[in-house]
Write a protein that holds these residues in place. Structure first.
Motif, PDB file in Angstrom:
ATOM      1  N   ILE B 330      65.945  14.308  14.974  1.00 33.49           N
ATOM      2  CA  ILE B 330      66.497  15.084  13.885  1.00 33.49           C
ATOM      3  C   ILE B 330      67.986  15.244  14.171  1.00 33.49           C
ATOM      4  CG2 ILE B 330      66.434  17.343  12.761  1.00 33.49           C
ATOM      5  CD1 ILE B 330      63.321  16.865  14.197  1.00 33.49           C
ATOM      6  N   GLY B 331      68.794  14.721  13.274  1.00 34.88           N
ATOM      7  CA  GLY B 331      70.229  14.785  13.488  1.00 34.88           C
ATOM      8  C   GLY B 331      70.792  13.611  14.267  1.00 34.88           C
ATOM      9  N   GLY B 332      70.079  12.548  14.446  1.00 36.45           N
ATOM     10  CA  GLY B 332      70.677  11.386  15.110  1.00 36.45           C
ATOM     11  C   GLY B 332      69.722  10.640  15.992  1.00 36.45           C
ATOM     12  N   PHE B 333      70.177  10.391  17.222  1.00 38.38           N
ATOM     13  CA  PHE B 333      69.381   9.635  18.189  1.00 38.38           C
ATOM     14  C   PHE B 333      69.430  10.340  19.542  1.00 38.38           C
ATOM     15  CE2 PHE B 333      70.768   6.586  15.028  1.00 38.38           C
ATOM     16  CZ  PHE B 333      69.583   5.938  14.748  1.00 38.38           C
ATOM     17  N   PRO B 334      68.457  10.076  20.397  1.00 34.45           N
ATOM     18  CA  PRO B 334      68.500  10.710  21.722  1.00 34.45           C
ATOM     19  C   PRO B 334      69.590  10.096  22.603  1.00 34.45           C
ATOM     20  CG  PRO B 334      66.620   9.247  21.559  1.00 34.45           C
ATOM     21  CD  PRO B 334      67.213   9.321  20.200  1.00 34.45           C
ATOM     22  N   LEU B 335      69.880   8.815  22.390  1.00 37.20           N
ATOM     23  CA  LEU B 335      70.979   8.210  23.144  1.00 37.20           C
ATOM     24  C   LEU B 335      71.593   7.117  22.300  1.00 37.20           C
ATOM     25  CD1 LEU B 335      69.425   6.095  26.051  1.00 37.20           C
ATOM     26  CD2 LEU B 335      68.235   6.776  24.021  1.00 37.20           C
ATOM     27  N   ASP B 336      72.792   6.749  22.650  1.00 42.07           N
ATOM     28  CA  ASP B 336      73.522   5.787  21.823  1.00 42.07           C
ATOM     29  C   ASP B 336      72.927   4.400  21.974  1.00 42.07           C
ATOM     30  OD1 ASP B 336      75.298   4.869  20.067  1.00 42.07           O
ATOM     31  OD2 ASP B 336      77.103   5.311  21.235  1.00 42.07           O
ATOM     32  N   VAL B 337      73.202   3.548  20.989  1.00 46.02           N
ATOM     33  CA  VAL B 337      72.754   2.162  21.110  1.00 46.02           C
ATOM     34  C   VAL B 337      73.519   1.506  22.267  1.00 46.02           C
ATOM     35  CG1 VAL B 337      72.121   1.902  18.712  1.00 46.02           C
ATOM     36  CG2 VAL B 337      74.459   1.418  19.412  1.00 46.02           C
ATOM     37  N   PRO B 338      72.932   0.490  22.908  1.00 49.08           N
ATOM     38  CA  PRO B 338      73.597  -0.109  24.067  1.00 49.08           C
ATOM     39  C   PRO B 338      74.847  -0.893  23.656  1.00 49.08           C
ATOM     40  CG  PRO B 338      71.664  -1.370  23.458  1.00 49.08           C
ATOM     41  CD  PRO B 338      71.649  -0.147  22.606  1.00 49.08           C
ATOM     42  N   GLU B 339      75.651  -1.215  24.655  1.00 50.49           N
ATOM     43  CA  GLU B 339      76.886  -1.949  24.353  1.00 50.49           C
ATOM     44  C   GLU B 339      76.592  -3.304  23.728  1.00 50.49           C
ATOM     45  OE1 GLU B 339      79.224  -2.144  27.883  1.00 50.49           O
ATOM     46  OE2 GLU B 339      79.468   0.041  27.849  1.00 50.49           O
ATOM     47  N   SER B 340      75.474  -3.887  24.134  1.00 47.48           N
ATOM     48  CA  SER B 340      75.159  -5.235  23.656  1.00 47.48           C
ATOM     49  C   SER B 340      74.578  -5.231  22.246  1.00 47.48           C
ATOM     50  CB  SER B 340      74.160  -5.871  24.608  1.00 47.48           C
ATOM     51  OG  SER B 340      73.034  -5.035  24.733  1.00 47.48           O
ATOM     52  N   PHE B 341      74.555  -4.047  21.607  1.00 44.03           N
ATOM     53  CA  PHE B 341      73.859  -3.923  20.319  1.00 44.03           C
ATOM     54  C   PHE B 341      74.332  -4.944  19.288  1.00 44.03           C
ATOM     55  CE2 PHE B 341      73.323  -1.771  16.157  1.00 44.03           C
ATOM     56  CZ  PHE B 341      71.961  -1.601  16.172  1.00 44.03           C
ATOM     57  N   VAL B 342      75.660  -4.960  19.069  1.00 41.41           N
ATOM     58  CA  VAL B 342      76.209  -5.834  18.035  1.00 41.41           C
ATOM     59  C   VAL B 342      75.841  -7.280  18.327  1.00 41.41           C
ATOM     60  CG1 VAL B 342      78.349  -6.637  16.980  1.00 41.41           C
ATOM     61  CG2 VAL B 342      78.093  -4.241  17.623  1.00 41.41           C
ATOM     62  N   GLU B 343      76.033  -7.639  19.571  1.00 41.01           N
ATOM     63  CA  GLU B 343      75.763  -9.020  19.967  1.00 41.01           C
ATOM     64  C   GLU B 343      74.290  -9.377  19.733  1.00 41.01           C
ATOM     65  OE1 GLU B 343      75.752 -11.089  24.222  1.00 41.01           O
ATOM     66  OE2 GLU B 343      77.198  -9.443  23.957  1.00 41.01           O
ATOM     67  N   MET B 344      73.412  -8.465  20.128  1.00 41.61           N
ATOM     68  CA  MET B 344      71.980  -8.745  19.998  1.00 41.61           C
ATOM     69  C   MET B 344      71.557  -8.855  18.539  1.00 41.61           C
ATOM     70  SD  MET B 344      70.243  -6.425  22.963  1.00 41.61           S
ATOM     71  CE  MET B 344      68.693  -7.254  23.250  1.00 41.61           C
ATOM     72  N   VAL B 345      72.078  -7.939  17.724  1.00 41.33           N
ATOM     73  CA  VAL B 345      71.696  -7.989  16.302  1.00 41.33           C
ATOM     74  C   VAL B 345      72.207  -9.293  15.692  1.00 41.33           C
ATOM     75  CG1 VAL B 345      71.981  -6.910  14.059  1.00 41.33           C
ATOM     76  CG2 VAL B 345      71.645  -5.491  16.065  1.00 41.33           C
ATOM     77  N   ASN B 346      73.446  -9.652  16.020  1.00 40.08           N
ATOM     78  CA  ASN B 346      73.972 -10.889  15.448  1.00 40.08           C
ATOM     79  C   ASN B 346      73.164 -12.100  15.885  1.00 40.08           C
ATOM     80  OD1 ASN B 346      75.934  -9.670  13.973  1.00 40.08           O
ATOM     81  ND2 ASN B 346      77.459  -9.740  15.626  1.00 40.08           N
ATOM     82  N   GLU B 347      72.722 -12.069  17.120  1.00 38.84           N
ATOM     83  CA  GLU B 347      71.923 -13.180  17.622  1.00 38.84           C
ATOM     84  C   GLU B 347      70.588 -13.264  16.855  1.00 38.84           C
ATOM     85  OE1 GLU B 347      72.888 -15.406  19.508  1.00 38.84           O
ATOM     86  OE2 GLU B 347      71.024 -16.415  20.131  1.00 38.84           O
ATOM     87  N   ILE B 348      69.990 -12.112  16.615  1.00 37.15           N
ATOM     88  CA  ILE B 348      68.741 -12.106  15.843  1.00 37.15           C
ATOM     89  C   ILE B 348      68.990 -12.667  14.441  1.00 37.15           C
ATOM     90  CG2 ILE B 348      67.034 -10.602  14.741  1.00 37.15           C
ATOM     91  CD1 ILE B 348      67.289  -8.753  17.177  1.00 37.15           C
ATOM     92  N   LEU B 349      70.107 -12.208  13.838  1.00 38.99           N
ATOM     93  CA  LEU B 349      70.419 -12.675  12.489  1.00 38.99           C
ATOM     94  C   LEU B 349      70.652 -14.177  12.467  1.00 38.99           C
ATOM     95  CD1 LEU B 349      72.805  -9.913  11.130  1.00 38.99           C
ATOM     96  CD2 LEU B 349      70.446 -10.368  10.481  1.00 38.99           C
ATOM     97  N   ARG B 350      71.198 -14.684  13.557  1.00 37.29           N
ATOM     98  CA  ARG B 350      71.500 -16.110  13.603  1.00 37.29           C
ATOM     99  C   ARG B 350      70.207 -16.929  13.748  1.00 37.29           C
ATOM    100  NH1 ARG B 350      72.531 -20.004  17.003  1.00 37.29           N
ATOM    101  NH2 ARG B 350      72.024 -18.804  18.857  1.00 37.29           N
ATOM    102  N   ARG B 351      69.287 -16.413  14.544  1.00 38.50           N
ATOM    103  CA  ARG B 351      68.108 -17.220  14.860  1.00 38.50           C
ATOM    104  C   ARG B 351      66.954 -17.064  13.869  1.00 38.50           C
ATOM    105  NH1 ARG B 351      67.359 -18.709  20.488  1.00 38.50           N
ATOM    106  NH2 ARG B 351      65.180 -18.367  20.058  1.00 38.50           N
TER     107      ARG B 351
END
Ligand code: SF4
Lengths: 166, 564
Positions: B330-351
């Motif tokens: 409630i109000g967000g997340f317990p911890l921030d997304v990891p540093e590799s988040f952008v990279e990982m999402v882009n990789e998923i989108l690519r594959r």
């Protein structure tokens, strides 16, 4: 015949001696046929254990049988409710001896975090369990560890040999 | 979904003027309209709401009970109705007395009311006059009492010592036709992909009639919710639709945020959108793969499970869990997304597109696939609405209703995507809609990634989100704050809201009542699977046994959500 081996030599090559019990246990532990009783979230992780990445076949336990009459390992993965309990008992009863049971996950082991009016607080209320695997859901590695522990247990089993007539 | 509302109609006022004797009051809270109706007038009021063209409340979302122990009358029977064309929602409340908790059944108005009323009877003991088959649905036959009443202890069990037999009475038609027989599928059967039970009367290879039984996975979610704090419930929501846990987390968080009347910052909304859409893809991957396996096309299963593992990896990097992520707060997340988040999402989108295209090529134009899916398991538009379908199953029947477009939340209005619809409402359409939805979800994620930047991962509000862990260890104020939030929990103001999101299977609604305490007074989930599974028996009539398995799989019924 210069290459003729003596009987003693032949025996050394092609035979080994062991106890019948040890031999049968070894055969049993290396060819478990699981019957998946998957009810909930844990069953999804069970699917991962079976598929190529984790590959339960490496432990000789990949021949899933959805008929209890053809299996010797019942893997209960998921929450068992009071409504489901008699079904589980029936399936267990239908399995021929020898048989083993793995309770996969917190729910099957103890009811998990459902201390509730319709949830069985661990399947050992109804059927005997050999191995409990913790986790909610357990990781695939966790379940594999459970299977290996069961194999160790089977190795040491005593007095479960059936006579020919049985 | 481009209907613009020309006039603002005050539905509450219309009802009050039209039915002065039976409409007691109408009130609005957080934008939800709630009208209290006397029980004798209920049938008239709902028929009017449904049939009056100006109002057109065509979709019955949910029926549930509320136990106001200590108040007289003790119970409320609550109805949620939606108008698809006018994009409106209304809640009807019918107060019922403890000694005579009976109200007319509305099964004559909506077929889909049947199971909802049975559930309310089962869990609250409210009776519905004129209901064709009022018996327990979620708990078993030998259960005593009504579990969701406030005076029923959460852990009082009634173990069932026998196997229950056939679902209803032995179908009469079997006696007259000796060539007919009854086939039982489930509740432990590989083809049901879960704990569902169907019993079909078959003649040769054809299903003549069928009935289904649910509740084999009734884990008492709603009772558990009443006994846990808001933050603890997030973990329980994971286990509703466990193929797409994150969407349940986010849906619940949004419900509590609506009650608290707060809006989280943009970055949090973006992460929620990205993860929700990726989870939707994951859910559709499983749904389609399982459906194709049931049609005998097992290759697709391996194709689709590969990218699914990659999304699991991303979730694991975010929160440490694969399946039951428990990641929204409630109000967000317990911890921030990891540093590799952008990279990982882009990789998923690519594959990802390659796998989807492969499966598409293998099937869509394949004659065998078409033969097995076209015109099979047809659900007509009107019937789908009548039963209360939402999500891909409703859209496959040709209704362009998607909560993300019709009632945008999390900024969905700012994303460019289309809602795919089918024409026939058969298995083919349901698979096609899911295939296209995955592509649209990727579009949304791509757009969201463009906007993604740095910012907070939770709101800065002492009474709602926990302080950072290192602060809790180093400064006394944060420590106290941490302690208070954990021990006492979040306390939203009293009131009730219905908050809904578009989950993988359709509209996932949370009807949340708070009495100002740290635990919800009542939390009702509107599970999308429930009405869909109810409507299935109609689809099965006249189909072949082999097709019935394919139909069941095309609906993607998830027992955790169905039985809760
Ligand atoms: S142990 Fe956890 S993951 Fe497994 S069935 Fe129970 S709730 Fe689901």
């Amino acid at each position: 015949m210069p290459n003729q081996k003596t009987w003693a030599e032949k025996l050394q090559e092609n035979w080994f001696t062991t106890k019948l019990e040890t031999y049968v246990n070894w055969a049993r532990k290396s060819s478990l046929w699981p019957m998946p009783f998957g009810t909930a979230c844990c069953a999804i992780e069970f699917m991962s254990v079976l598929s190529s990445h984790y590959d339960l076949a490496r432990f000789g336990a990949e021949v899933l049988r959805f008929s209890p009459r053809q299996s010797d390992l019942l893997i209960v993965s998921g929450t068992v409710t009071d409504k489901m309990a008699p079904v589980l008992k029936k399936i267990y009863d239908q399995m021929p001896e020898p048989k083993w049971v793995i309770a996969m996950g917190a729910c099957a082991s103890s009811g998990g975090f459902y201390r509730a009016y319709h949830v069985v607080q661990g399947i050992d209320e109804i059927i005997p369990v050999d191995i409990y695997v913790g986790g909610c859901p357990p990781t695939p590695e966790g379940l594999i560890h459970g299977v290996m522990l069961l194999q160790k247990k089977i190795e040491k089993e005593k007095g479960k040999l059936l006579s020919v007539r049985d | 979904m481009t209907v613009e509302l020309k006039e603002r109609v005050d539905v509450g006022q219309i009802l009050q003027e039209r039915f002065p004797s039976c409409v007691v009051k109408s009130e609005e809270f957080r934008g939800d309209l709630a009208v209290t109706v006397r029980r004798d007038g209920l049938l008239e009021v709902v028929s009017f709401l449904k049939n009056e063209p100006q109002l057109d409340f065509d979709l019955l979302l949910d029926i549930c009970g509320v136990d106001r122990l200590g108040r007289s009358p003790r119970f409320d029977c609550v109805y949620h109705l939606r108008s698809l064309s006018k994009r409106r929602l209304i809640r009807l409340k019918v107060p019922l007395d403890e000694n005579d908790p009976e109200v007319s059944s509305i099964t004559s108005v909506w077929k889909g009311a049947n199971w909802f009323e049975r559930e309310t009877y089962d869990l609250f003991g409210l009776k519905f006059k004129g209901h064709p088959n009022l018996r327990r649905i979620l708990t078993h036959e030998d259960f005593k009492g009504h579990a969701l009443r406030k005076d029923y202890p959460a852990d009082r069990r009634h173990p069932l010592a026998r196997t229950t037999d056939a679902l209803t009475t032995w179908p009469e038609s079997v006696g007259e036709h000796p060539e007919r027989m009854v086939v039982n599928i489930g509740p432990s059967h590989p083809a049901t992909h879960g704990t569902l039970r169907i019993q079909a009367v078959i003649e040769g290879e054809t299903v003549v009639e069928s009935d289904s039984e649910i509740g084999y996975l009734h884990r008492c979610f709603e009772k558990m919710a009443e006994n846990h704090t808001y933050a603890q419930i997030v973990a329980y929501t994971d286990r509703l639709n466990y193929c797409s846990s994150f969407m349940n987390n986010a849906g619940f968080a949004l419900a509590v945020e609506k009650l608290l009347d707060i809006q989280v910052p943009e970055r949090i909304r973006l992460i929620r959108v990205i993860l929700s859409e990726l989870t939707r893809i994951m859910d559709h991957l499983v749904a389609i793969a399982a459906n194709l396996v049931d049609l005998g096309a097992i290759t697709n299963f391996w194709y689709f499970f590969r990218p699914r593992e990659e999304i699991y990896d991303l979730l694991e990097a975010c929160c440490g869990a694969r399946l039951t992520v428990n990641y929204a707060r409630i109000g967000g997340f317990p911890l921030d997304v990891p540093e590799s988040f952008v990279e990982m999402v882009n990789e998923i989108l690519r594959r990802l597109p390659r796998f989807i295209d492969d499966v598409d090529r293998l099937n869509t134009k394949n004659r065998i696939f078409q033969g097995r899916t076209r015109n099979i398991g047809v659900m007509k538009k009107e019937d789908a609405i009548e039963w209360g379908f939402t999500g891909p199953c409703l859209r496959a029947s040709g209704v362009e209703y998607d909560v993300r477009k019709a009632h945008p939340y999390l900024d969905y209005e700012s994303f460019d995507f289309v809602v795919p619809v089918g024409t026939n409402g058969d298995i083919y359409d349901r698979i096609a809609v899911r295939m296209e939805e995955m592509r649209q979800s990727m579009r949304i994620v791509k757009q969201a990634m463009k906007r993604f930047g740095s910012g907070p991962y939770k709101i800065d509000e002492k009474t709602i989100s926990l302080p950072e862990k290192d602060k809790a260890y180093s400064d006394i104020e944060s420590l106290i704050n941490h302690f208070k939030l954990v021990m006492e929990g979040i306390t939203p103001p009293s009131g009730e809201v219905y908050s809904y999101t578009e989950a993988a299977n359709g509209e996932l609604g949370f009807y949340l009542i708070s009495d100002g305490g740290p635990k919800p007074y009542r939390l009702k989930v509107r599970p999308p699977c429930f009405p869909i599974f109810q409507g299935m028996n109609e689809m099965l009539k006249g189909t072949l046994v082999a097709d019935s398995i394919a139909i069941l799989a095309s609906l993607n019924i998830i027992a955790g959500e169905l039985d809760r």
